[in-house]
Scaffold this motif. Structure first.
Motif, mmCIF file in Angstrom:
data_model
loop_
_atom_site.group_PDB
_atom_site.id
_atom_site.type_symbol
_atom_site.label_atom_id
_atom_site.label_comp_id
_atom_site.label_asym_id
_atom_site.label_seq_id
_atom_site.Cartn_x
_atom_site.Cartn_y
_atom_site.Cartn_z
ATOM 1 N N ILE A 167 0.836 -1.206 0.000
ATOM 2 C CA ILE A 167 0.000 0.000 0.000
ATOM 3 C C ILE A 167 0.871 1.256 0.000
ATOM 4 C CG2 ILE A 167 -1.656 1.336 1.365
ATOM 5 C CD1 ILE A 167 -2.810 -1.364 2.321
ATOM 6 N N GLU A 168 1.885 1.270 0.840
ATOM 7 C CA GLU A 168 2.766 2.441 0.927
ATOM 8 C C GLU A 168 3.475 2.680 -0.406
ATOM 9 O OE1 GLU A 168 1.907 0.815 4.891
ATOM 10 O OE2 GLU A 168 2.658 -0.088 3.028
ATOM 11 N N TRP A 169 3.916 1.595 -1.042
ATOM 12 C CA TRP A 169 4.588 1.731 -2.337
ATOM 13 C C TRP A 169 3.646 2.292 -3.386
ATOM 14 C CZ3 TRP A 169 3.132 -1.349 -6.630
ATOM 15 C CH2 TRP A 169 3.831 -1.036 -7.798
ATOM 16 N N LEU A 170 2.418 1.783 -3.459
ATOM 17 C CA LEU A 170 1.457 2.267 -4.448
ATOM 18 C C LEU A 170 1.092 3.729 -4.199
ATOM 19 C CD1 LEU A 170 -1.049 -0.666 -5.125
ATOM 20 C CD2 LEU A 170 0.296 0.602 -6.808
ATOM 21 N N GLN A 171 0.940 4.098 -2.947
ATOM 22 C CA GLN A 171 0.617 5.498 -2.639
ATOM 23 C C GLN A 171 1.761 6.424 -3.042
ATOM 24 O OE1 GLN A 171 -0.258 5.013 1.527
ATOM 25 N NE2 GLN A 171 -2.463 4.754 1.187
ATOM 26 N N ALA A 172 3.000 5.983 -2.806
ATOM 27 C CA ALA A 172 4.162 6.810 -3.151
ATOM 28 C C ALA A 172 4.362 6.906 -4.664
ATOM 29 C CB ALA A 172 5.415 6.236 -2.495
ATOM 30 N N ALA A 173 3.964 5.849 -5.384
ATOM 31 C CA ALA A 173 4.190 5.790 -6.835
ATOM 32 C C ALA A 173 2.921 6.100 -7.619
ATOM 33 C CB ALA A 173 4.722 4.405 -7.210
ATOM 34 N N ALA A 174 1.946 6.733 -6.995
ATOM 35 C CA ALA A 174 0.645 6.946 -7.637
ATOM 36 C C ALA A 174 0.759 7.660 -8.982
ATOM 37 C CB ALA A 174 -0.267 7.734 -6.694
ATOM 38 N N ALA A 175 1.680 8.610 -9.119
ATOM 39 C CA ALA A 175 1.814 9.367 -10.371
ATOM 40 C C ALA A 175 2.246 8.471 -11.538
ATOM 41 C CB ALA A 175 2.813 10.503 -10.186
ATOM 42 N N GLU A 176 2.918 7.357 -11.229
ATOM 43 C CA GLU A 176 3.377 6.437 -12.273
ATOM 44 C C GLU A 176 2.270 5.497 -12.747
ATOM 45 O OE1 GLU A 176 7.190 4.528 -11.411
ATOM 46 O OE2 GLU A 176 7.270 5.780 -9.595
ATOM 47 N N PHE A 177 1.166 5.456 -11.997
ATOM 48 C CA PHE A 177 0.090 4.522 -12.316
ATOM 49 C C PHE A 177 -1.244 5.271 -12.363
ATOM 50 C CE2 PHE A 177 3.430 2.132 -10.134
ATOM 51 C CZ PHE A 177 3.671 1.120 -11.058
ATOM 52 N N HIS B 189 -3.937 4.896 -14.011
ATOM 53 C CA HIS B 189 -5.178 4.133 -14.145
ATOM 54 C C HIS B 189 -5.530 3.334 -12.879
ATOM 55 C CE1 HIS B 189 -4.177 4.783 -18.439
ATOM 56 N NE2 HIS B 189 -5.491 4.831 -18.575
ATOM 57 N N VAL B 190 -4.622 3.319 -11.901
ATOM 58 C CA VAL B 190 -4.831 2.481 -10.714
ATOM 59 C C VAL B 190 -5.789 3.138 -9.731
ATOM 60 C CG1 VAL B 190 -3.723 1.569 -8.630
ATOM 61 C CG2 VAL B 190 -2.670 1.203 -10.861
ATOM 62 N N ARG B 191 -6.775 2.354 -9.274
ATOM 63 C CA ARG B 191 -7.628 2.716 -8.136
ATOM 64 C C ARG B 191 -7.342 1.693 -7.041
ATOM 65 N NH1 ARG B 191 -13.429 2.072 -9.512
ATOM 66 N NH2 ARG B 191 -13.702 2.785 -7.363
ATOM 67 N N LEU B 192 -6.706 2.131 -5.975
ATOM 68 C CA LEU B 192 -6.348 1.228 -4.881
ATOM 69 C C LEU B 192 -7.476 1.186 -3.859
ATOM 70 C CD1 LEU B 192 -4.344 -0.494 -3.220
ATOM 71 C CD2 LEU B 192 -3.439 1.654 -2.292
ATOM 72 N N VAL B 193 -7.940 -0.025 -3.559
ATOM 73 C CA VAL B 193 -8.908 -0.206 -2.479
ATOM 74 C C VAL B 193 -8.327 -1.215 -1.505
ATOM 75 C CG1 VAL B 193 -10.951 0.441 -3.809
ATOM 76 C CG2 VAL B 193 -10.179 -1.935 -3.841
ATOM 77 N N GLU B 194 -8.576 -0.975 -0.224
ATOM 78 C CA GLU B 194 -7.963 -1.804 0.819
ATOM 79 C C GLU B 194 -9.022 -2.621 1.550
ATOM 80 O OE1 GLU B 194 -5.355 0.506 3.377
ATOM 81 O OE2 GLU B 194 -5.286 2.077 1.836
ATOM 82 N N ARG B 195 -8.636 -3.851 1.908
ATOM 83 C CA ARG B 195 -9.523 -4.753 2.635
ATOM 84 C C ARG B 195 -8.731 -5.448 3.737
ATOM 85 N NH1 ARG B 195 -14.852 -5.176 1.939
ATOM 86 N NH2 ARG B 195 -14.863 -7.428 1.783
ATOM 87 N N HIS B 196 -9.432 -5.880 4.791
ATOM 88 C CA HIS B 196 -8.826 -6.803 5.736
ATOM 89 C C HIS B 196 -8.656 -8.146 5.027
ATOM 90 C CE1 HIS B 196 -9.130 -4.014 9.006
ATOM 91 N NE2 HIS B 196 -10.435 -3.894 8.857
ATOM 92 N N HIS B 197 -7.687 -8.918 5.449
ATOM 93 C CA HIS B 197 -7.377 -10.180 4.756
ATOM 94 C C HIS B 197 -8.535 -11.170 4.890
ATOM 95 C CE1 HIS B 197 -4.989 -13.219 2.899
ATOM 96 N NE2 HIS B 197 -4.945 -13.976 3.973
ATOM 97 N N GLN B 198 -9.240 -11.388 3.766
ATOM 98 C CA GLN B 198 -10.374 -12.301 3.750
ATOM 99 C C GLN B 198 -10.303 -13.317 2.615
ATOM 100 O OE1 GLN B 198 -13.435 -9.111 3.683
ATOM 101 N NE2 GLN B 198 -14.192 -10.005 5.585
ATOM 102 N N GLY B 199 -9.239 -13.268 1.821
ATOM 103 C CA GLY B 199 -9.089 -14.251 0.757
ATOM 104 C C GLY B 199 -9.469 -13.711 -0.614
ATOM 105 N N ALA B 200 -9.105 -14.506 -1.630
ATOM 106 C CA ALA B 200 -9.253 -14.060 -3.026
ATOM 107 C C ALA B 200 -10.699 -13.841 -3.427
ATOM 108 C CB ALA B 200 -8.600 -15.077 -3.957
#
Length: 312
Positions: free
Chosen positions: A50-60, A62-73
């Protein structure tokens, strides 16, 4: 078409970066794909994803990051579909690298199928090529062992979003490893949704080179696959599902004979596997290891199904 590429991820930051860079570099006809988004569903990663994606947001862009608690695929993919803005969902696993024309190939195949069939009751399945080449994954040639006839393998496919909603999305009872995508495939097939194979929509599926220290995790995954297979059969008690999950006398006999009743296992085969790896043949070692791994799967599915029957 507006493509929503749904990519669930869990502690895969290094290969996820390659996956997303490849998806950002897609080339397509804007008259065919009007726009696309990359819905990355982080399933509770603890590796800095998450930290990497937030820091690199300008490079991506088209990315929409959504976060979840670990519940499986299954739960992660469901959430990705629910928040998606597109009319067409493309599932791409976070360890799959797509060359520049892969989304275009999916789109063209869908449009051709819609015109031919007169409706959109279809999904496209891209080709997967397994690779252990992290630096240059897309140079790997296709191999006989890459062939799969699985119906609805979510590593690389595209489908109209409304069919997923009509079918009821992924069943979150599949909380462990395996079968949640193929089980949804059974429900889609029952709705009359058909599969179109699109070899041009290739994805390179990265796995680290096989080593002996991977075996405990692989065995655990096969036992989990057996447990989830028993649930799969409980939901869809058909001969087709029995064959898929290897819960037949034929599979029991085959893997029982090939492992000498389990005597050829991770301990007794370790010297041979270690030698093959030292000779630069990890892929051969992996294919041999699959013999006793399949025995664990068969044992696991029968044990889990027996437990389910005892529970009523």
């Amino acid at each position: 078409m507006f493509f929503s590429v749904v990519t669930p991820t869990y502690n895969r930051q290094p290969i996820l970066e390659k996956c997303l860079r490849a998806l950002e570099n897609q080339v397509f006809d804007s008259a065919l794909i009007t726009d696309y988004e990359l819905v990355v569903v982080d399933d509770g990663s603890t590796d800095g994803t998450i930290e990497w994606l937030q820091a690199a947001a300008a490079e991506f862009p088209h990315v929409r990051l959504v976060e979840r608690h670990h519940q499986g695929a299954a739960a992660a993919r469901n959430y990705g579909v629910q928040v998606a803005q597109g009319d067409t969902i493309v599932f791409v696993d976070s360890d799959v690298i797509m060359p520049p024309g892969s989304l275009q190939a999916h789109a063209q195949a869908l449009v051709d199928a819609y015109q031919r069939l007169g409706d959109d009751r279809v999904f496209t399945a891209g080709r997967l090529v397994n690779t252990s080449n992290f630096e240059r994954p897309t140079v790997e040639p296709a191999k006989v062992t890459d062939f799969s006839n699985a119906f609805f393998d979510t590593a690389n496919l595209a489908i109209a979003r409304h069919w997923l909603l009509t079918a009821g999305l992924f069943d979150t009872e599949f909380s462990q490893y395996g079968w949640e995508d193929l089980e949804l495939g059974v429900r889609l097939k029952n709705l009359g949704v058909t599969m179109i194979k699109v070899p041009e929509a290739v994805g390179y599926h990265y796995h680290p080179p096989f080593s002996l220290d991977q075996i405990p995790k692989m065995i655990d995954q096969e036992i989990q696959r057996g447990r989830m297979g028993a649930i799969f059969y409980q939901k869809h008690p058909t001969r087709e599902v029995r064959m898929m999950i290897q819960m037949t006398w034929l599979h029991r006999l085959l893997w029982g004979l090939l492992t000498a009743g389990g005597r050829l296992n991770e301990r007794t085969m370790a010297p041979l596997l270690r030698w093959l790896i030292a000779q630069g043949k990890p892929r051969v070692a992996l294919e041999l290891a699959r013999v006793f791994l399949n025995w664990y799967t068969v044992q696991g599915v029968y044990a889990a199904y027996s437990e389910l029957q005892q529970q009523g």
